[in-house]
Design a protein around this motif. Structure first.
Motif, PDB file in Angstrom:
ATOM      1  N   LYS A  39       0.831  -1.192   0.000  1.00  0.00           N
ATOM      2  CA  LYS A  39       0.000   0.000   0.000  1.00  0.00           C
ATOM      3  C   LYS A  39       0.874   1.253   0.000  1.00  0.00           C
ATOM      4  N   GLN A  40       0.454   2.270  -0.762  1.00  0.00           N
ATOM      5  CA  GLN A  40       1.157   3.537  -0.763  1.00  0.00           C
ATOM      6  C   GLN A  40       0.672   4.351   0.434  1.00  0.00           C
ATOM      7  N   TYR A  41       1.503   4.413   1.468  1.00  0.00           N
ATOM      8  CA  TYR A  41       1.092   5.073   2.694  1.00  0.00           C
ATOM      9  C   TYR A  41       1.347   6.573   2.645  1.00  0.00           C
ATOM     10  N   LYS A  42       0.497   7.308   3.335  1.00  0.00           N
ATOM     11  CA  LYS A  42       0.674   8.748   3.497  1.00  0.00           C
ATOM     12  C   LYS A  42       1.648   8.980   4.639  1.00  0.00           C
ATOM     13  N   PHE A  43       2.453  10.032   4.530  1.00  0.00           N
ATOM     14  CA  PHE A  43       3.457  10.342   5.542  1.00  0.00           C
ATOM     15  C   PHE A  43       2.991  11.525   6.386  1.00  0.00           C
ATOM     16  N   ILE A  44       3.452  11.578   7.627  1.00  0.00           N
ATOM     17  CA  ILE A  44       2.983  12.589   8.562  1.00  0.00           C
ATOM     18  C   ILE A  44       3.413  13.999   8.167  1.00  0.00           C
ATOM     19  N   VAL A  45       4.672  14.189   7.804  1.00  0.00           N
ATOM     20  CA  VAL A  45       5.130  15.530   7.405  1.00  0.00           C
ATOM     21  C   VAL A  45       4.399  15.974   6.146  1.00  0.00           C
ATOM     22  N   GLU A  46       4.238  15.054   5.222  1.00  0.00           N
ATOM     23  CA  GLU A  46       3.499  15.337   3.990  1.00  0.00           C
ATOM     24  C   GLU A  46       2.072  15.795   4.308  1.00  0.00           C
ATOM     25  N   ALA A  47       1.415  15.088   5.232  1.00  0.00           N
ATOM     26  CA  ALA A  47       0.043  15.426   5.607  1.00  0.00           C
ATOM     27  C   ALA A  47      -0.016  16.785   6.310  1.00  0.00           C
ATOM     28  N   TYR A  48       0.989  17.065   7.157  1.00  0.00           N
ATOM     29  CA  TYR A  48       1.011  18.331   7.897  1.00  0.00           C
ATOM     30  C   TYR A  48       1.246  19.512   6.943  1.00  0.00           C
ATOM     31  N   GLU A  49       2.146  19.322   5.977  1.00  0.00           N
ATOM     32  CA  GLU A  49       2.408  20.377   4.995  1.00  0.00           C
ATOM     33  C   GLU A  49       1.166  20.663   4.155  1.00  0.00           C
ATOM     34  N   GLU A  50       0.450  19.608   3.817  1.00  0.00           N
ATOM     35  CA  GLU A  50      -0.798  19.760   3.060  1.00  0.00           C
ATOM     36  C   GLU A  50      -1.823  20.535   3.882  1.00  0.00           C
ATOM     37  N   HIS A  51      -1.906  20.226   5.173  1.00  0.00           N
ATOM     38  CA  HIS A  51      -2.819  20.936   6.080  1.00  0.00           C
ATOM     39  C   HIS A  51      -2.477  22.413   6.142  1.00  0.00           C
ATOM     40  N   ASN A  52      -1.193  22.729   6.320  1.00  0.00           N
ATOM     41  CA  ASN A  52      -0.779  24.131   6.436  1.00  0.00           C
ATOM     42  C   ASN A  52      -1.003  24.900   5.146  1.00  0.00           C
ATOM     43  N   SER A  53      -0.818  24.231   4.032  1.00  0.00           N
ATOM     44  CA  SER A  53      -1.048  24.877   2.736  1.00  0.00           C
ATOM     45  C   SER A  53      -2.519  25.272   2.580  1.00  0.00           C
ATOM     46  N   LYS A  54      -3.419  24.384   2.977  1.00  0.00           N
ATOM     47  CA  LYS A  54      -4.852  24.681   2.900  1.00  0.00           C
ATOM     48  C   LYS A  54      -5.232  25.778   3.883  1.00  0.00           C
ATOM     49  N   MET A  55      -4.616  25.743   5.068  1.00  0.00           N
ATOM     50  CA  MET A  55      -4.911  26.758   6.072  1.00  0.00           C
ATOM     51  C   MET A  55      -4.479  28.140   5.593  1.00  0.00           C
ATOM     52  N   ALA A  56      -3.329  28.198   4.927  1.00  0.00           N
ATOM     53  CA  ALA A  56      -2.814  29.482   4.418  1.00  0.00           C
ATOM     54  C   ALA A  56      -3.798  30.115   3.442  1.00  0.00           C
ATOM     55  N   ALA A  57      -4.477  29.277   2.668  1.00  0.00           N
ATOM     56  CA  ALA A  57      -5.441  29.788   1.684  1.00  0.00           C
ATOM     57  C   ALA A  57      -6.714  30.292   2.342  1.00  0.00           C
ATOM     58  N   LEU A  58      -6.909  29.940   3.634  1.00  0.00           N
ATOM     59  CA  LEU A  58      -8.139  30.330   4.329  1.00  0.00           C
ATOM     60  C   LEU A  58      -7.901  31.393   5.393  1.00  0.00           C
ATOM     61  N   ILE A  59      -6.698  32.005   5.386  1.00  0.00           N
ATOM     62  CA  ILE A  59      -6.412  33.066   6.340  1.00  0.00           C
ATOM     63  C   ILE A  59      -7.347  34.247   6.078  1.00  0.00           C
ATOM     64  N   GLY A  60      -7.956  34.717   7.153  1.00  0.00           N
ATOM     65  CA  GLY A  60      -8.898  35.825   7.019  1.00  0.00           C
ATOM     66  C   GLY A  60     -10.307  35.381   6.708  1.00  0.00           C
ATOM     67  N   LYS A  61     -10.454  34.122   6.286  1.00  0.00           N
ATOM     68  CA  LYS A  61     -11.787  33.584   5.975  1.00  0.00           C
ATOM     69  C   LYS A  61     -12.240  32.609   7.056  1.00  0.00           C
ATOM     70  N   GLN A  62     -11.318  31.766   7.466  1.00  0.00           N
ATOM     71  CA  GLN A  62     -11.652  30.763   8.482  1.00  0.00           C
ATOM     72  C   GLN A  62     -10.637  30.710   9.613  1.00  0.00           C
ATOM     73  N   PHE A  63      -9.384  31.110   9.301  1.00  0.00           N
ATOM     74  CA  PHE A  63      -8.325  31.033  10.296  1.00  0.00           C
ATOM     75  C   PHE A  63      -7.619  32.377  10.463  1.00  0.00           C
ATOM     76  N   ALA A  64      -7.109  32.592  11.679  1.00  0.00           N
ATOM     77  CA  ALA A  64      -6.323  33.791  11.968  1.00  0.00           C
ATOM     78  C   ALA A  64      -4.863  33.531  11.597  1.00  0.00           C
ATOM     79  N   PRO A  65      -4.110  34.569  11.234  1.00  0.00           N
ATOM     80  CA  PRO A  65      -2.693  34.389  10.884  1.00  0.00           C
ATOM     81  C   PRO A  65      -1.891  33.693  11.979  1.00  0.00           C
ATOM     82  N   LYS A  66      -2.217  34.004  13.248  1.00  0.00           N
ATOM     83  CA  LYS A  66      -1.470  33.397  14.353  1.00  0.00           C
ATOM     84  C   LYS A  66      -1.645  31.883  14.404  1.00  0.00           C
ATOM     85  N   THR A  67      -2.809  31.429  13.986  1.00  0.00           N
ATOM     86  CA  THR A  67      -3.066  29.984  13.993  1.00  0.00           C
ATOM     87  C   THR A  67      -2.138  29.280  13.019  1.00  0.00           C
TER      88      THR A  67
END
Length: 413
Positions: A115-143
């Motif tokens: 099985k092609q497993y997902k990696f933790i750093v990869e998943a975290y970077e993906e999370h942060n990338s999505k969060m960056a796109a939602l700054i001011g809409k759903q998340f604060a910059p400090k978050t």
């Protein structure tokens, strides 16, 4: 044949239970029941069919094998023993390589699932990338800043502890979390509560991973990382009056003092004062001026009647040039500058306390409101808290408040 295998690894001892059993509810056309193997470790379970079957009357549940002396029974039991030996070999290799192991990994190894497993750093970077796109809409910059710092620590930990750049999510277990907690405490300058916050940030990523089907088990199961109770500093009435009555020859410090006092008399957090707009002012239930504002941190509404002391500060800066240019209600600097200047103010006022914008919010909860017999429920509403438990952490019951309450019952006993 059913057994427990003890695995000693990285200062811990895990027990793997191997259980062979039949599923009577899934009988085959020939009347035999399929044999399954169940692997259990630390409450995590995985099972699979071994592609063998047997009639229920000759199956020995406790022994995990078939009863009889025929060549067919011998071959069946031998195949189950071979599976046991393969499991032990997988465990030995895991121990030699120092890699994490769990029932799902063992099952996949036995079944040859690549099985092609997902990696933790990869998943975290993906999370942060999505969060960056939602700054001011759903998340604060400090978050986002907080999660970027969490990811930075996680990368350093994995590189230092596991000698690699990333780890499959499926390999993250309770031991990984405790190793991470230990590493944070010994390799960073973070205090306990900050460490717990970083571990809980990682927990958010792992929850997303489980929801997405990238991992089946929950490493946080039966594990808690608790914050230590911390005394929240606040100003007494005498200390607050010292700051109010202090004259400053430097305009910069006078402005910072006024912004700080406004926070003391409204309970607003720094970011909420910084972003305060004219549309946040309403006429309240008592016909007087209130602030009604959604907190940036929690998105909960704060409903705050404006005290005369706070109104005087608003009036003072009503026509301030700096505020007009920056389109702000008050001359609020950056949080970093604010706290730096507050240190100067504390020194000039002779206060033995580290003044920060958080101190102002705590002072509102204690000295300004609770000690003047404002109810806990009202204070909670003004602070924009979701529950009274949150308010209790901010609001300190002062000694003289306890004395006042005690006076009510003194004559009764």
């Amino acid at each position: 044949m059913n057994n427990f295998t003890t695995i000693k690894k990285m200062n811990s001892v895990d027990k793997l239970s191997v259980l062979f059993f039949i599923k009577r509810t899934k009988n085959l056309l020939n009347g035999e029941s399929p044999i399954y193997c169940r692997l259990t470790m630390n409450g995590i379970r995985s099972e699979f069919a071994v592609n063998k079957s047997v009639t229920a009357d000759i199956w020995l549940p406790t022994a995990g094998k078939a009863r009889g002396n025929s060549i067919e029974i011998y071959r069946l039991n031998k195949s189950l023993e071979n599976i046991n030996e393969k499991i032990n070999e997988i465990l030995r290799q895991s121990e030699l390589q120092g890699t994490a192991i769990n029932p799902e990994l063992i099952r996949n190894e036995l079944l040859g699932i690549n099985k092609q497993y997902k990696f933790i750093v990869e998943a975290y970077e993906e999370h942060n990338s999505k969060m960056a796109a939602l700054i001011g809409k759903q998340f604060a910059p400090k978050t986002l800043v907080r999660h970027k710092t969490s990811l930075k620590h996680l990368k350093e930990f994995i590189k230092s502890f596991y000698k690699t750049s990333d780890i499959e999510l499926i390999k993250i277990n309770h031991q990984f979390l405790t190793n991470y907690e230990f590493w944070l405490k010994t390799n960073t300058k973070c205090q306990h509560n900050v460490v717990v916050k970083y571990v809980k940030n990682l927990g958010k990523i792992l929850k997303i991973a489980r929801n997405n089907g990238w991992m089946e088990h929950d490493p946080f199961l039966n594990t808690t990382f608790k914050y230590h109770e911390v005394d929240k500093p606040f100003l007494t009435k005498e200390e607050l009056e010292k700051i109010m009555n202090k004259s400053f020859s430097i305009p910069r410090l006078e402005k910072i003092r006024d912004v700080f006092l406004f926070c003391c008399f409204t309970g607003l957090a720094f970011i909420d004062v910084h972003d305060l707009k004219y549309e946040d002012f309403i006429t309240g239930a008592n016909g007087e001026r209130w602030i009604r504002k959604k907190r940036q941190k929690t998105k909960n509404w704060s409903n705050i009647p404006i005290l005369p002391a706070a109104q005087r500060i608003l009036d003072k800066y009503k026509n301030d040039i700096e505020c007009q240019i920056n389109k702000t209600i008050l001359p609020v600097p950056s949080n970093q500058k604010m706290n730096a200047y507050l240190k100067e103010i504390a020194d000039l006022c002779g206060l033995n306390i580290k003044l920060t914008t958080h101190v102002a919010r705590h002072t509102f909860a204690t000295t300004v409101t609770l000690s003047n017999h404002v109810s806990m429920e009202a204070v909670s509403k003004m602070l924009g808290h979701s529950s009274l438990d949150m308010t209790k952490k901010y609001a300190r019951i002062l000694d003289h408040y306890i004395a006042d309450e005690f006076e009510k019952i003194k004559d009764k006993y």
